[in-house]
Write an enzyme that holds these catalytic residues in place. Structure first.
Site, PDB file in Angstrom:
ATOM      1  N   SER A  59       1.590  -2.426   2.581  1.00 43.35           N
ATOM      2  CA  SER A  59       1.147  -1.239   1.240  1.00 43.35           C
ATOM      3  C   SER A  59      -0.666  -1.280   1.351  1.00 43.35           C
ATOM      4  O   SER A  59      -0.909  -1.643   1.760  1.00 43.35           O
ATOM      5  CB  SER A  59       1.945  -2.325   0.283  1.00 43.35           C
TER       6      SER A  59
ATOM      7  N   TYR B  70       1.356 -10.264  -4.240  1.00 46.20           N
ATOM      8  CA  TYR B  70       1.617  -8.893  -3.898  1.00 46.20           C
ATOM      9  C   TYR B  70       1.175  -8.850  -2.875  1.00 46.20           C
ATOM     10  O   TYR B  70       1.187  -8.271  -1.712  1.00 46.20           O
ATOM     11  CB  TYR B  70       1.854  -7.743  -4.585  1.00 46.20           C
TER      12      TYR B  70
END
Length: 231
Positions: free
Chosen positions: A134, A147
Protein backbone atom coordinates in the site's frame (compact mmCIF):
# COMPACT_ATOMS: atom_id res chain seq x y z
CA UNK A 1 1.33 -14.83 -21.23
CA UNK A 2 0.62 -18.53 -21.71
CA UNK A 3 -2.02 -20.18 -19.54
CA UNK A 4 -0.76 -20.36 -15.98
CA UNK A 5 -1.97 -21.50 -12.56
CA UNK A 6 -2.92 -18.71 -10.13
CA UNK A 7 -3.47 -18.69 -6.39
CA UNK A 8 -5.08 -15.44 -5.23
CA UNK A 9 -5.55 -14.94 -1.50
CA UNK A 10 -8.35 -12.63 -0.42
CA UNK A 11 -10.02 -13.23 -3.77
CA UNK A 12 -13.67 -12.95 -2.80
CA UNK A 13 -13.95 -9.16 -2.97
CA UNK A 14 -12.24 -5.94 -4.03
CA UNK A 15 -8.89 -6.17 -5.78
CA UNK A 16 -8.76 -9.93 -5.27
CA UNK A 17 -12.10 -10.55 -6.97
CA UNK A 18 -11.12 -8.27 -9.85
CA UNK A 19 -7.92 -10.27 -10.27
CA UNK A 20 -9.81 -13.56 -10.28
CA UNK A 21 -12.08 -12.24 -13.04
CA UNK A 22 -9.18 -10.88 -15.12
CA UNK A 23 -7.13 -14.04 -14.82
CA UNK A 24 -10.05 -16.27 -15.76
CA UNK A 25 -10.97 -14.06 -18.73
CA UNK A 26 -7.37 -14.41 -19.93
CA UNK A 27 -7.67 -18.21 -19.81
CA UNK A 28 -5.74 -18.98 -16.64
CA UNK A 29 -6.61 -21.56 -13.98
CA UNK A 30 -7.43 -19.90 -10.66
CA UNK A 31 -7.81 -21.00 -7.07
CA UNK A 32 -8.77 -18.25 -4.65
CA UNK A 33 -9.45 -17.97 -0.95
CA UNK A 34 -11.54 -15.73 1.27
CA UNK A 35 -13.51 -15.69 4.49
CA UNK A 36 -17.01 -14.76 3.30
CA UNK A 37 -18.82 -17.90 2.11
CA UNK A 38 -21.45 -16.06 0.08
CA UNK A 39 -18.91 -13.77 -1.59
CA UNK A 40 -16.74 -16.76 -2.48
CA UNK A 41 -19.70 -18.58 -4.02
CA UNK A 42 -20.64 -15.50 -6.06
CA UNK A 43 -17.14 -14.96 -7.47
CA UNK A 44 -16.76 -18.68 -8.23
CA UNK A 45 -20.10 -18.74 -10.06
CA UNK A 46 -19.29 -15.61 -12.06
CA UNK A 47 -15.77 -16.65 -13.09
CA UNK A 48 -15.53 -20.43 -12.99
CA UNK A 49 -12.60 -20.22 -10.58
CA UNK A 50 -12.33 -22.56 -7.60
CA UNK A 51 -12.80 -20.73 -4.32
CA UNK A 52 -13.05 -21.83 -0.73
CA UNK A 53 -12.95 -20.50 2.81
CA UNK A 54 -9.47 -20.17 4.28
CA UNK A 55 -7.86 -17.79 6.76
CA UNK A 56 -4.31 -17.01 5.68
CA UNK A 57 -3.47 -16.16 9.28
CA UNK A 58 -3.85 -19.84 10.23
CA UNK A 59 -1.04 -22.19 9.28
CA UNK A 60 -3.19 -25.32 9.07
CA UNK A 61 -5.55 -23.60 6.64
CA UNK A 62 -2.61 -22.52 4.49
CA UNK A 63 -1.58 -26.16 4.27
CA UNK A 64 -5.09 -27.01 3.04
CA UNK A 65 -4.90 -24.18 0.50
CA UNK A 66 -1.67 -25.52 -0.98
CA UNK A 67 -3.12 -29.03 -1.09
CA UNK A 68 -6.18 -27.69 -2.94
CA UNK A 69 -3.93 -25.98 -5.50
CA UNK A 70 -2.03 -29.21 -6.14
CA UNK A 71 -5.26 -31.19 -6.38
CA UNK A 72 -7.08 -28.76 -8.67
CA UNK A 73 -4.22 -27.39 -10.79
CA UNK A 74 -1.11 -29.47 -10.12
CA UNK A 75 0.73 -26.53 -8.56
CA UNK A 76 1.01 -22.75 -8.59
CA UNK A 77 2.84 -20.60 -11.14
CA UNK A 78 1.55 -17.22 -9.94
CA UNK A 79 0.97 -16.41 -6.27
CA UNK A 80 -0.84 -13.16 -5.54
CA UNK A 81 -0.61 -12.31 -1.85
CA UNK A 82 -3.60 -10.02 -1.64
CA UNK A 83 -5.32 -10.95 1.65
CA UNK A 84 -5.11 -8.24 4.27
CA UNK A 85 -7.02 -5.77 6.39
CA UNK A 86 -6.42 -2.56 8.32
CA UNK A 87 -6.35 -1.91 12.03
CA UNK A 88 -5.55 1.73 12.78
CA UNK A 89 -4.92 3.59 16.03
CA UNK A 90 -2.92 6.54 17.27
CA UNK A 91 0.15 5.83 19.32
CA UNK A 92 -0.84 5.91 22.96
CA UNK A 93 -3.97 3.88 22.22
CA UNK A 94 -2.64 1.00 20.10
CA UNK A 95 -4.04 -2.39 21.14
CA UNK A 96 -1.08 -4.72 20.63
CA UNK A 97 -3.29 -7.81 20.52
CA UNK A 98 -5.23 -6.33 17.61
CA UNK A 99 -2.00 -5.28 15.92
CA UNK A 100 -0.53 -8.79 16.31
CA UNK A 101 -3.70 -10.34 14.90
CA UNK A 102 -3.46 -8.09 11.84
CA UNK A 103 0.20 -9.00 11.38
CA UNK A 104 -0.82 -12.67 11.40
CA UNK A 105 -2.78 -11.97 8.23
CA UNK A 106 -0.89 -9.15 6.52
CA UNK A 107 2.65 -10.39 7.18
CA UNK A 108 3.06 -13.82 8.79
CA UNK A 109 0.31 -15.44 6.75
CA UNK A 110 1.84 -14.07 3.56
CA UNK A 111 5.22 -15.49 4.55
CA UNK A 112 3.69 -18.86 5.49
CA UNK A 113 1.80 -19.44 2.23
CA UNK A 114 4.79 -18.28 0.16
CA UNK A 115 7.14 -20.48 2.18
CA UNK A 116 5.01 -23.49 1.21
CA UNK A 117 4.90 -22.68 -2.51
CA UNK A 118 8.41 -21.45 -3.30
CA UNK A 119 10.04 -24.92 -3.31
CA UNK A 120 7.83 -25.95 -6.24
CA UNK A 121 8.65 -22.75 -8.11
CA UNK A 122 12.36 -23.33 -7.53
CA UNK A 123 12.03 -26.86 -8.86
CA UNK A 124 10.40 -25.53 -12.05
CA UNK A 125 12.87 -22.61 -12.19
CA UNK A 126 10.02 -20.20 -12.82
CA UNK A 127 7.26 -18.37 -11.01
CA UNK A 128 5.77 -15.02 -10.12
CA UNK A 129 4.91 -13.65 -6.68
CA UNK A 130 2.88 -10.45 -6.40
CA UNK A 131 2.72 -8.92 -2.93
CA UNK A 132 0.04 -6.29 -2.39
CA UNK A 133 1.33 -3.58 -0.07
CA UNK A 134 0.00 0.00 0.00
CA UNK A 135 1.10 3.58 -0.35
CA UNK A 136 0.51 3.57 3.43
CA UNK A 137 3.74 1.57 3.50
CA UNK A 138 5.58 4.33 1.63
CA UNK A 139 4.70 7.35 3.74
CA UNK A 140 3.54 7.49 7.34
CA UNK A 141 0.17 8.95 8.26
CA UNK A 142 -1.78 9.54 11.44
CA UNK A 143 -3.22 6.37 13.06
CA UNK A 144 -0.95 4.33 10.79
CA UNK A 145 1.31 2.68 13.38
CA UNK A 146 -0.28 -0.80 13.03
CA UNK A 147 -1.37 -0.89 9.39
CA UNK A 148 1.46 1.11 7.86
CA UNK A 149 3.99 -1.01 9.76
CA UNK A 150 2.51 -4.16 8.24
CA UNK A 151 2.78 -2.72 4.73
CA UNK A 152 6.32 -1.45 5.28
CA UNK A 153 7.06 -5.04 6.28
CA UNK A 154 5.54 -6.36 3.04
CA UNK A 155 7.74 -4.01 1.03
CA UNK A 156 10.90 -5.02 2.90
CA UNK A 157 10.11 -8.73 2.66
CA UNK A 158 9.49 -8.34 -1.07
CA UNK A 159 12.98 -6.88 -1.52
CA UNK A 160 14.51 -9.78 0.41
CA UNK A 161 12.65 -12.33 -1.70
CA UNK A 162 13.81 -10.58 -4.88
CA UNK A 163 17.41 -11.02 -3.76
CA UNK A 164 16.83 -14.68 -2.90
CA UNK A 165 14.63 -15.80 -5.78
CA UNK A 166 15.85 -14.00 -8.90
CA UNK A 167 18.61 -16.60 -9.43
CA UNK A 168 15.86 -19.25 -9.58
CA UNK A 169 13.84 -17.53 -12.29
CA UNK A 170 11.18 -16.35 -9.82
CA UNK A 171 10.02 -12.75 -10.08
CA UNK A 172 8.75 -10.90 -7.02
CA UNK A 173 6.86 -7.65 -7.48
CA UNK A 174 5.45 -5.43 -4.74
CA UNK A 175 2.39 -3.38 -5.72
CA UNK A 176 1.44 -0.35 -3.63
CA UNK A 177 -2.05 0.91 -4.46
CA UNK A 178 -3.24 4.27 -3.26
CA UNK A 179 -6.92 4.68 -2.30
CA UNK A 180 -9.06 2.15 -4.19
CA UNK A 181 -12.86 2.31 -4.20
CA UNK A 182 -13.66 -1.07 -2.69
CA UNK A 183 -15.25 -2.20 0.57
CA UNK A 184 -11.81 -2.23 2.22
CA UNK A 185 -11.62 -0.64 5.66
CA UNK A 186 -15.40 -0.75 6.00
CA UNK A 187 -15.99 1.72 3.17
CA UNK A 188 -18.67 1.13 0.54
CA UNK A 189 -20.78 2.90 -2.04
CA UNK A 190 -18.01 4.98 -3.58
CA UNK A 191 -18.18 5.52 -7.34
CA UNK A 192 -16.06 8.54 -8.22
CA UNK A 193 -14.94 8.06 -11.86
CA UNK A 194 -11.70 9.92 -11.14
CA UNK A 195 -10.55 7.61 -8.34
CA UNK A 196 -9.13 4.12 -8.60
CA UNK A 197 -11.28 1.02 -8.93
CA UNK A 198 -10.32 -2.58 -8.15
CA UNK A 199 -10.16 -3.45 -11.84
CA UNK A 200 -7.52 -0.72 -12.35
CA UNK A 201 -5.19 -2.49 -9.93
CA UNK A 202 -6.02 -5.87 -11.45
CA UNK A 203 -5.19 -4.57 -14.93
CA UNK A 204 -1.88 -3.17 -13.66
CA UNK A 205 -0.92 -6.50 -12.10
CA UNK A 206 -1.83 -8.51 -15.20
CA UNK A 207 0.25 -6.12 -17.32
CA UNK A 208 3.17 -6.63 -14.94
CA UNK A 209 2.86 -10.40 -15.24
CA UNK A 210 2.73 -10.13 -19.04
CA UNK A 211 6.16 -8.51 -19.23
CA UNK A 212 8.88 -10.67 -20.86
CA UNK A 213 10.46 -13.08 -18.39
CA UNK A 214 13.75 -11.19 -18.55
CA UNK A 215 11.99 -8.11 -17.11
CA UNK A 216 11.54 -7.64 -13.36
CA UNK A 217 9.41 -4.76 -12.11
CA UNK A 218 10.42 -4.81 -8.44
CA UNK A 219 7.91 -2.29 -7.06
CA UNK A 220 5.25 0.05 -8.35
CA UNK A 221 2.90 2.52 -6.73
CA UNK A 222 -0.48 3.13 -8.35
CA UNK A 223 -2.21 6.48 -7.92
CA UNK A 224 -5.27 8.03 -9.51
CA UNK A 225 -4.33 10.75 -11.99
CA UNK A 226 -6.62 13.43 -10.56
CA UNK A 227 -8.58 12.11 -7.55
CA UNK A 228 -9.56 15.64 -6.46
CA UNK A 229 -11.80 16.11 -9.47
CA UNK A 230 -15.47 15.48 -8.67
CA UNK A 231 -17.76 14.76 -11.60
Amino acid sequence: MQARRFLITGGSQGIGAALVARARTAGHSVVFTGRDTRAIARVAAETGAFGFVADIGKSDENALTVNACVSKMGGVDVLINNAGYAYRAEIGSVDLDLMRAMFDTNVFGMVDITNRLVPGMKERKAGDIINIASTSGMKGNATGTPYAASKWAVRGISQVWQAELRPHGIRVTCVCPSEVQTGFDGKAGRNNPNKLFAHDIAATIMTTLDMPRRVLWPELAVFASNPWKED
